[in-house]
Design a protein around this motif. Structure first.
Motif, mmCIF file in Angstrom:
data_model
loop_
_atom_site.group_PDB
_atom_site.id
_atom_site.type_symbol
_atom_site.label_atom_id
_atom_site.label_comp_id
_atom_site.label_asym_id
_atom_site.label_seq_id
_atom_site.Cartn_x
_atom_site.Cartn_y
_atom_site.Cartn_z
ATOM 1 N N ARG A 47 0.833 -1.212 0.000
ATOM 2 C CA ARG A 47 0.000 0.000 0.000
ATOM 3 C C ARG A 47 0.869 1.265 0.000
ATOM 4 O O ARG A 47 0.357 2.366 0.118
ATOM 5 N N LYS A 48 2.178 1.060 -0.074
ATOM 6 C CA LYS A 48 3.150 2.166 -0.134
ATOM 7 C C LYS A 48 3.073 3.065 1.092
ATOM 8 O O LYS A 48 3.214 4.284 1.009
ATOM 9 N N LYS A 49 2.836 2.420 2.261
ATOM 10 C CA LYS A 49 2.751 3.179 3.503
ATOM 11 C C LYS A 49 3.990 2.991 4.373
ATOM 12 O O LYS A 49 3.989 3.345 5.546
ATOM 13 N N THR A 50 5.021 2.385 3.811
ATOM 14 C CA THR A 50 6.279 2.231 4.537
ATOM 15 C C THR A 50 7.312 3.190 3.960
ATOM 16 O O THR A 50 7.090 3.820 2.924
ATOM 17 N N ASP A 51 8.447 3.291 4.623
ATOM 18 C CA ASP A 51 9.520 4.162 4.129
ATOM 19 C C ASP A 51 10.030 3.648 2.797
ATOM 20 O O ASP A 51 10.132 2.444 2.565
ATOM 21 N N LYS A 52 10.379 4.573 1.924
ATOM 22 C CA LYS A 52 10.928 4.196 0.625
ATOM 23 C C LYS A 52 12.358 3.683 0.797
ATOM 24 O O LYS A 52 13.068 4.078 1.714
ATOM 25 N N ASP A 53 12.744 2.784 -0.125
ATOM 26 C CA ASP A 53 14.126 2.306 -0.141
ATOM 27 C C ASP A 53 15.046 3.428 -0.595
ATOM 28 O O ASP A 53 14.654 4.295 -1.379
ATOM 29 N N SER A 54 16.265 3.391 -0.090
ATOM 30 C CA SER A 54 17.280 4.282 -0.669
ATOM 31 C C SER A 54 17.601 3.747 -2.055
ATOM 32 O O SER A 54 17.230 2.638 -2.414
ATOM 33 N N GLU A 55 18.298 4.508 -2.854
ATOM 34 C CA GLU A 55 18.505 4.135 -4.251
ATOM 35 C C GLU A 55 19.167 2.770 -4.393
ATOM 36 O O GLU A 55 18.794 1.959 -5.210
ATOM 37 N N LYS A 56 20.201 2.499 -3.584
ATOM 38 C CA LYS A 56 20.899 1.230 -3.721
ATOM 39 C C LYS A 56 20.942 0.442 -2.422
ATOM 40 O O LYS A 56 21.178 -0.753 -2.431
ATOM 41 N N GLY A 57 20.693 1.137 -1.314
ATOM 42 C CA GLY A 57 20.837 0.488 -0.012
ATOM 43 C C GLY A 57 20.008 -0.761 0.161
ATOM 44 O O GLY A 57 20.523 -1.832 0.467
ATOM 45 N N ASN A 58 18.686 -0.622 -0.070
ATOM 46 C CA ASN A 58 17.817 -1.766 0.191
ATOM 47 C C ASN A 58 17.959 -2.861 -0.846
ATOM 48 O O ASN A 58 17.674 -4.010 -0.581
ATOM 49 N N THR A 59 18.352 -2.474 -2.074
ATOM 50 C CA THR A 59 18.601 -3.515 -3.076
ATOM 51 C C THR A 59 19.718 -4.437 -2.590
ATOM 52 O O THR A 59 19.612 -5.665 -2.671
ATOM 53 N N LYS A 60 20.756 -3.834 -2.061
ATOM 54 C CA LYS A 60 21.852 -4.626 -1.529
ATOM 55 C C LYS A 60 21.401 -5.449 -0.333
ATOM 56 O O LYS A 60 21.770 -6.622 -0.191
ATOM 57 N N ILE A 61 20.567 -4.869 0.524
ATOM 58 C CA ILE A 61 20.068 -5.575 1.699
ATOM 59 C C ILE A 61 19.266 -6.804 1.295
ATOM 60 O O ILE A 61 19.442 -7.900 1.836
ATOM 61 N N VAL A 62 18.371 -6.626 0.317
ATOM 62 C CA VAL A 62 17.507 -7.730 -0.101
ATOM 63 C C VAL A 62 18.320 -8.900 -0.641
ATOM 64 O O VAL A 62 18.144 -10.051 -0.235
ATOM 65 N N PHE A 63 19.232 -8.616 -1.571
ATOM 66 C CA PHE A 63 20.019 -9.694 -2.164
ATOM 67 C C PHE A 63 20.975 -10.317 -1.148
ATOM 68 O O PHE A 63 21.238 -11.518 -1.187
ATOM 69 N N THR A 64 21.484 -9.501 -0.237
ATOM 70 C CA THR A 64 22.348 -10.035 0.817
ATOM 71 C C THR A 64 21.552 -10.958 1.727
ATOM 72 O O THR A 64 22.035 -12.028 2.127
ATOM 73 N N PHE A 65 20.319 -10.560 2.033
ATOM 74 C CA PHE A 65 19.488 -11.378 2.908
ATOM 75 C C PHE A 65 19.105 -12.693 2.231
ATOM 76 O O PHE A 65 19.089 -13.747 2.871
ATOM 77 N N ILE A 66 18.813 -12.647 0.936
ATOM 78 C CA ILE A 66 18.496 -13.883 0.201
ATOM 79 C C ILE A 66 19.703 -14.820 0.207
ATOM 80 O O ILE A 66 19.578 -16.029 0.427
ATOM 81 N N ALA A 67 20.903 -14.241 -0.009
ATOM 82 C CA ALA A 67 22.129 -15.045 0.019
ATOM 83 C C ALA A 67 22.341 -15.648 1.401
ATOM 84 O O ALA A 67 22.753 -16.818 1.536
ATOM 85 N N LEU A 68 22.040 -14.862 2.447
ATOM 86 C CA LEU A 68 22.177 -15.364 3.813
ATOM 87 C C LEU A 68 21.211 -16.517 4.062
ATOM 88 O O LEU A 68 21.553 -17.506 4.732
ATOM 89 N N LEU A 69 20.000 -16.403 3.541
ATOM 90 C CA LEU A 69 19.003 -17.462 3.703
ATOM 91 C C LEU A 69 19.485 -18.756 3.044
ATOM 92 O O LEU A 69 19.359 -19.848 3.620
ATOM 93 N N VAL A 70 20.058 -18.623 1.844
ATOM 94 C CA VAL A 70 20.609 -19.801 1.154
ATOM 95 C C VAL A 70 21.729 -20.421 1.988
ATOM 96 O O VAL A 70 21.780 -21.640 2.182
#
Length: 498
Positions: A408-431
């Motif tokens: 619903r777009k009611k959360t804080d927006k991602d920074s330009e590159k910060g959250n992209t890195k967080i997401v992929f890092t977290f997926i790698a951590l899960l693996v």
């Protein structure tokens, strides 16, 4: 002439020497024989191995050395035996309980990897009660169990072990249900029985020696035991074909040992079995001294595998139904997360991709843990799976709420590159976490997972992060592993180092 004589003597000496000398491979033994025991010093199978070594010294000059390798219910000791050459110099002192662990290991060990050399004794299973308790006879136990309709408490060693399976067989035979409460050892289980918890303990007749407050309520034997004449047999109490439930003890060896060495062992085991000192030592404790060679012993092993497979499947400890789907789901979840991330980058949700992907990752992880919990034992109403499932059902609504807020777009927006890195890092951590569970086990991999997760989320108070991670590991160990007997994975690499 001299040359011919010398040549002739050389030929004669060679022929004589070759006739008298046996091949080196047939000279057995040429060095000490190691007996691997899967318990610590002082246990009954440890005593069996040491007594065997003592009696065997009457009939052979071979030196026997007992090596204790406790851990994982015998899996560690069996792996140690299988790591050694098939040269006859490493014996495994085994019991029926090892077969339960082999079946539960789902392929970590195979009974076909061994030659089952000799079954040396048959120790009858029995139900033991507290003589001072109101319920101490078999008739009392049956009446109370039917009255309580499944709420009667029996105590003993670990869930899915020989004594637990014996209890389940007994309940089936007499048509009632009860609750199995496992403890770390038989000694602790007997202690709580004497303290007033539960009505029965499953073990062997020797378990009551030295404690006048323990009583054998029923024993699985064709006749009353000479050492325990007051203990009724199950046949006397109305159960037919229930007179040979035993804890056997014996010896196995890695498959592939040369035939002449197997014959050497067969001859030695027969001599020890017939030895008066050996027989007297065990028979005074109500144990039947027997000898079953490789063929008969292997038949018994196959029957034990069939029975344990049936009862462990009933307990849910084999995980046959859920294990393959779990692997496929974990792989599918990773691909879905990657696809969602790529898709969001091409839509108006690009700035909220982190807020969408992270709770979605947690939801998948929670589902994976739920699938794992389906393999936990279910011996009691409040079983090992209850607490982890409770956490799951609390966390799923929370992550669904965060996911909806992001959509619903009611959360804080991602920074330009910060959250992209967080997401992929977290997926790698899960693996990494899913793979690490298999190799280094729950405790180490979970500590790393929690600590690195906090790093990814931006925490930098390292002392607090270590404390938080350690507290969860300690909590998991004492509550899940020790108290609730949750079978948390140890890890294949850790087992090899143990």
């Amino acid at each position: 002439m001299k040359r011919n004589i010398i040549f002739f003597l050389i030929i004669i000496s060679f022929l004589v020497g070759s006739c008298k000398r046996e091949p080196k491979d047939n000279q057995f033994p040429q060095k000490p024989i190691k007996i691997i025991v899967y318990t610590g010093p002082g246990g009954l199978i440890d005593n069996t191995a040491r007594k065997f070594a003592q009696i065997a010294s009457k009939y052979t000059d071979a030196v026997f050395v007992v090596e204790n390798k406790p851990g994982a219910g015998g899996i560690r000791a069996m792996k140690r035996v299988l790591q050694m050459p098939a040269d006859g110099y490493t014996l495994f002192a085994c019991t029926k309980s090892n077969i339960s662990k082999i079946v539960a290991s789902k392929g970590a060990i195979d009974t076909d990897d061994f030659t089952w050399l000799a079954m040396m004794m048959a120790d009858p299973e029995c139900v033991i009660t507290n003589r001072k308790a109101k319920i101490n006879s078999w008739e009392d136990i049956v009446a109370d169990a039917k009255k309580k309709n499944g709420k009667q408490i029996w105590v003993g060693p670990a869930t899915g072990g020989l004594d637990h399976v014996m209890a389940m067989k007994t309940w089936d035979k007499f048509g009632f249900k009860a609750n199995w409460i496992p403890f770390k050892s038989g000694g602790k289980a007997k202690g709580v029985l004497l303290g007033g918890m539960g009505v029965a303990y499953v073990g062997n007749p020797r378990d009551i020696l030295g404690n006048k407050n323990l009583k054998i309520a029923a024993v699985s034997s064709p006749h009353r035991l000479e050492r325990f004449p007051d203990a009724p047999t199950f046949a006397e109490l109305g159960a037919k074909d229930f007179d040979h439930e035993i804890m056997w003890r014996g010896f196995a060896i890695k498959k592939g040992v040369p035939e002449h060495i197997l014959k050497w062992y067969d001859d030695l085991f027969r001599k020890v079995n017939d030895d008066p000192e050996w027989r007297s030592f065990w028979e005074k404790g109500g144990i039947e001294v027997v000898y079953k060679g490789p063929q008969e012993f292997s038949t018994i092993i196959k029957q034990d595998i069939r029975e344990f497979s049936i009862y462990l499947q009933r307990l849910g400890t084999l995980g046959i139904k859920h294990q393959p789907f779990l692997k496929y789901f974990a792989v599918l979840a990773i691909f879905i997360l990657l696809f969602v991330r790529i898709f969001l980058n091409r839509t108006s949700y690009r700035e909220f991709a982190g807020g969408i992907t992270i709770p979605l990752s947690f939801i998948f992880l929670i589902i994976i843990f739920y699938l794992v919990s389906l393999n936990f034992p279910e011996g009691t109403k409040v079983g090992p799976a209850v607490v982890p499932r409770l956490w799951m059902f609390v966390l799923i609504p929370l992550n669904l709420y965060l996911l909806v807020q992001a959509l619903r777009k009611k959360t804080d927006k991602d920074s330009e590159k910060g959250n992209t890195k967080i997401v992929f890092t977290f997926i790698a951590l899960l693996v990494f976490y899913l793979v690490a569970l298999v190799f280094i086990g729950y405790f180490i991999s979970t500590f790393i997972f929690i600590f690195v997760s906090m790093l990814i989320l931006g925490y930098r108070k390292y002392v607090s992060m270590v404390i938080i991670s350690a507290i969860w590991i300690i909590f998991s160990y004492f509550v899940f592993y020790k108290l609730l007997q949750v079978p948390l994975p140890v890890g294949s690499l850790i087992e090899l180092l143990m």
